[in-house]
Design a protein around this motif. Structure first.
Motif, PDB file in Angstrom:
ATOM      1  N   CYS A  96      24.947  -2.209  31.703  1.00 29.14           N
ATOM      2  CA  CYS A  96      26.153  -2.384  30.896  1.00 29.14           C
ATOM      3  C   CYS A  96      27.247  -1.472  31.436  1.00 29.14           C
ATOM      4  O   CYS A  96      27.025  -0.276  31.643  1.00 29.14           O
ATOM      5  CB  CYS A  96      25.865  -2.057  29.429  1.00 29.14           C
ATOM      6  SG  CYS A  96      27.282  -2.325  28.347  1.00 29.14           S
ATOM      7  N   TYR A  99      34.652  -2.031  31.223  1.00 28.17           N
ATOM      8  CA  TYR A  99      35.649  -2.596  32.128  1.00 28.17           C
ATOM      9  C   TYR A  99      37.073  -2.471  31.609  1.00 28.17           C
ATOM     10  O   TYR A  99      38.023  -2.705  32.349  1.00 28.17           O
ATOM     11  CB  TYR A  99      35.324  -4.056  32.467  1.00 28.17           C
ATOM     12  CG  TYR A  99      35.325  -5.028  31.314  1.00 28.17           C
ATOM     13  CD1 TYR A  99      36.486  -5.688  30.937  1.00 28.17           C
ATOM     14  CD2 TYR A  99      34.163  -5.312  30.614  1.00 28.17           C
ATOM     15  CE1 TYR A  99      36.481  -6.594  29.893  1.00 28.17           C
ATOM     16  CE2 TYR A  99      34.152  -6.219  29.581  1.00 28.17           C
ATOM     17  CZ  TYR A  99      35.317  -6.853  29.217  1.00 28.17           C
ATOM     18  OH  TYR A  99      35.314  -7.750  28.179  1.00 28.17           O
ATOM     19  N   ALA A 103      35.833  -1.932  25.940  1.00 28.28           N
ATOM     20  CA  ALA A 103      35.190  -3.212  26.219  1.00 28.28           C
ATOM     21  C   ALA A 103      34.080  -3.030  27.247  1.00 28.28           C
ATOM     22  O   ALA A 103      34.243  -2.345  28.253  1.00 28.28           O
ATOM     23  CB  ALA A 103      36.214  -4.214  26.722  1.00 28.28           C
ATOM     24  N   ARG A 104      32.964  -3.662  26.981  1.00 22.81           N
ATOM     25  CA  ARG A 104      31.799  -3.554  27.856  1.00 22.81           C
ATOM     26  C   ARG A 104      31.275  -4.940  28.209  1.00 22.81           C
ATOM     27  O   ARG A 104      31.506  -5.898  27.476  1.00 22.81           O
ATOM     28  CB  ARG A 104      30.681  -2.760  27.165  1.00 22.81           C
ATOM     29  CG  ARG A 104      31.012  -1.313  26.890  1.00 22.81           C
ATOM     30  CD  ARG A 104      30.005  -0.679  25.962  1.00 22.81           C
ATOM     31  NE  ARG A 104      30.259   0.743  25.789  1.00 22.81           N
ATOM     32  CZ  ARG A 104      29.532   1.720  26.324  1.00 22.81           C
ATOM     33  NH1 ARG A 104      28.480   1.423  27.065  1.00 22.81           N
ATOM     34  NH2 ARG A 104      29.836   2.978  26.131  1.00 22.81           N
ATOM     35  N   SER A 105      30.541  -4.993  29.308  1.00 18.66           N
ATOM     36  CA  SER A 105      29.946  -6.255  29.719  1.00 18.66           C
ATOM     37  C   SER A 105      28.652  -5.975  30.457  1.00 18.66           C
ATOM     38  O   SER A 105      28.548  -4.999  31.204  1.00 18.66           O
ATOM     39  CB  SER A 105      30.898  -7.025  30.627  1.00 18.66           C
ATOM     40  OG  SER A 105      30.352  -8.269  31.008  1.00 18.66           O
ATOM     41  N   CYS A 128      27.649 -11.664  26.449  1.00 17.48           N
ATOM     42  CA  CYS A 128      27.483 -10.402  27.175  1.00 17.48           C
ATOM     43  C   CYS A 128      28.737  -9.541  27.269  1.00 17.48           C
ATOM     44  O   CYS A 128      28.748  -8.553  27.999  1.00 17.48           O
ATOM     45  CB  CYS A 128      26.936 -10.683  28.574  1.00 17.48           C
ATOM     46  SG  CYS A 128      25.232 -11.266  28.557  1.00 17.48           S
ATOM     47  N   SER A 129      29.782  -9.891  26.560  1.00 15.88           N
ATOM     48  CA  SER A 129      30.971  -9.040  26.474  1.00 15.88           C
ATOM     49  C   SER A 129      31.085  -8.545  25.038  1.00 15.88           C
ATOM     50  O   SER A 129      30.950  -9.322  24.096  1.00 15.88           O
ATOM     51  CB  SER A 129      32.232  -9.821  26.861  1.00 15.88           C
ATOM     52  OG  SER A 129      32.185 -10.221  28.212  1.00 15.88           O
ATOM     53  N   ARG A 135      30.052  -8.224  19.409  1.00 13.23           N
ATOM     54  CA  ARG A 135      29.910  -9.100  20.571  1.00 13.23           C
ATOM     55  C   ARG A 135      30.927 -10.233  20.477  1.00 13.23           C
ATOM     56  O   ARG A 135      30.661 -11.280  19.905  1.00 13.23           O
ATOM     57  CB  ARG A 135      28.480  -9.635  20.657  1.00 13.23           C
ATOM     58  CG  ARG A 135      27.514  -8.544  21.102  1.00 13.23           C
ATOM     59  CD  ARG A 135      26.240  -9.074  21.694  1.00 13.23           C
ATOM     60  NE  ARG A 135      25.507  -7.971  22.299  1.00 13.23           N
ATOM     61  CZ  ARG A 135      25.679  -7.557  23.552  1.00 13.23           C
ATOM     62  NH1 ARG A 135      26.543  -8.169  24.332  1.00 13.23           N
ATOM     63  NH2 ARG A 135      25.001  -6.530  24.024  1.00 13.23           N
ATOM     64  N   HIS A 138      32.462 -14.170  25.866  1.00  8.63           N
ATOM     65  CA  HIS A 138      33.426 -14.579  26.893  1.00  8.63           C
ATOM     66  C   HIS A 138      33.229 -16.061  27.182  1.00  8.63           C
ATOM     67  O   HIS A 138      32.147 -16.618  26.968  1.00  8.63           O
ATOM     68  CB  HIS A 138      33.231 -13.750  28.159  1.00  8.63           C
ATOM     69  CG  HIS A 138      34.254 -14.015  29.222  1.00  8.63           C
ATOM     70  ND1 HIS A 138      35.619 -14.027  28.976  1.00  8.63           N
ATOM     71  CD2 HIS A 138      34.118 -14.298  30.543  1.00  8.63           C
ATOM     72  CE1 HIS A 138      36.269 -14.293  30.094  1.00  8.63           C
ATOM     73  NE2 HIS A 138      35.388 -14.462  31.057  1.00  8.63           N
ATOM     74  N   THR A 155      40.595 -10.389  30.447  1.00 10.82           N
ATOM     75  CA  THR A 155      40.698  -9.196  29.616  1.00 10.82           C
ATOM     76  C   THR A 155      42.152  -8.833  29.371  1.00 10.82           C
ATOM     77  O   THR A 155      43.064  -9.349  30.038  1.00 10.82           O
ATOM     78  CB  THR A 155      39.976  -8.010  30.292  1.00 10.82           C
ATOM     79  OG1 THR A 155      39.914  -6.912  29.393  1.00 10.82           O
ATOM     80  CG2 THR A 155      40.686  -7.578  31.562  1.00 10.82           C
ATOM     81  N   THR A 171      25.300 -12.882  35.162  1.00 13.07           N
ATOM     82  CA  THR A 171      25.419 -12.560  33.745  1.00 13.07           C
ATOM     83  C   THR A 171      24.077 -12.842  33.070  1.00 13.07           C
ATOM     84  O   THR A 171      23.537 -13.939  33.212  1.00 13.07           O
ATOM     85  CB  THR A 171      26.538 -13.402  33.102  1.00 13.07           C
ATOM     86  OG1 THR A 171      27.772 -13.104  33.760  1.00 13.07           O
ATOM     87  CG2 THR A 171      26.672 -13.083  31.618  1.00 13.07           C
TER      88      THR A 171
END
Length: 270
Positions: A96, A99, A103-105, A128-129, A135, A138, A155, A171
């Motif tokens: 993880c 970004y 915010a994480r992905s 996954c974002s 959550r 995306h 983003t 992903t």
């Protein structure tokens, strides 16, 4: 004054701790391992046609729904299914990364999904974002399946742009959908028009709330799910399941106008 400052620090520390705890708890929700163990599919793949039980077995072994399986048969590409099966059951390690701001992905550290039977106009969705523990997911539109090109509003601070299917192959959890009951030519036309109309549009998280969801003129702002929705809305298809002002990846996934083609790292449903 000092007492007020201490209280504020305690409050902010508590809130930050809650957010971080929420985030940690959200991490395991990214990926769902397929049930069961890999089976030899040779006999099934040699059959000239499949019955309902065959489709269920193939789906459980590959993540491929009937829409994708039938397309692979039609295109003479059933030989790719063992590779899909192998990737579907592969052990995964997930990383993880942050970004933008909070915010994480998630991304696969090793290995990759094998996405097949993709067509122009297909829709890619992932959970996954996320921002802290929320959550948001995306979404992206496949605009050139043969070349592996997507169109995405990725983003905040970045205009919508062409992207690569390679990102989606890495992903951990992905679902592929297509417009139900529409021919390939119609879906390809949606993709072509989206490239013309929706490339280079500024990111706007609140589009539909403080601005028109479906403007009569040029689109002035978009976000990932809205971009996909707007691409199809221009052709008269409303993919927003709840019809609210803001469309989310979850709204697209629940749309009765879409049919599932493939899942990777997600439960088979839809």
């Amino acid at each position: 004054m000092k007492r007020n400052i201490r209280r504020a620090l305690v409050l902010w520390t508590a809130l930050l701790t809650c957010f971080l705890g929420w985030t940690v708890q959200a991490e395991p929700a990214t990926y769902t391992r397929p049930a069961g163990q890999p089976q030899d599919l040779t006999a099934l793949l040699e059959k000239p046609s499949w019955m309902a039980d065959d489709y269920r077995t193939l789906a459980g072994q590959t993540g491929l729904a009937p829409a994708a399986l039938d397309l692979l048969r039609e295109q003479g590409e059933l030989a790719v299914i063992p590779a899909v099966q192998q990737a579907y059951f592969q052990p995964v390690a997930i990383q993880c990364t942050v970004y933008s701001l909070a915010a994480r992905s998630e991304r696969l550290v090793d290995g990759r999904n094998v996405l097949v039977a993709l067509e122009d106009g297909d829709i890619l969705l992932t959970p996954c974002s996320h921002v802290f523990g929320w959550r948001n997911g995306h979404a992206a539109l496949v605009v050139d399946a043969q070349a592996g090109v997507t169109l995405e509003a990725a983003t905040v601070g970045q205009a919508s742009a062409l992207g690569s299917l390679d990102k989606w192959a890495r992903t951990p959890a992905v679902a592929v959908y297509r417009l139900r009951g529409a021919d390939a030519a119609t879906r390809a036309a949606v993709a072509r028009a989206a490239v013309r109309r929706l490339t280079g549009v500024p990111y706007a998280l609140t589009v539909g709330l403080f601005s028109d969801k479906h403007p009569t003129g040029a689109v002035q702002g978009t976000q990932c799910a809205h971009l996909v929705w707007e691409a199809y809305a221009a052709f008269g298809y409303d993919l927003d399941a709840n019809g609210g002002p803001i469309v989310t990846p979850g709204d697209l996934a629940r749309s009765p106008l879409l049919e599932l083609k493939q899942v990777c790292g997600l439960p088979l449903a839809g």
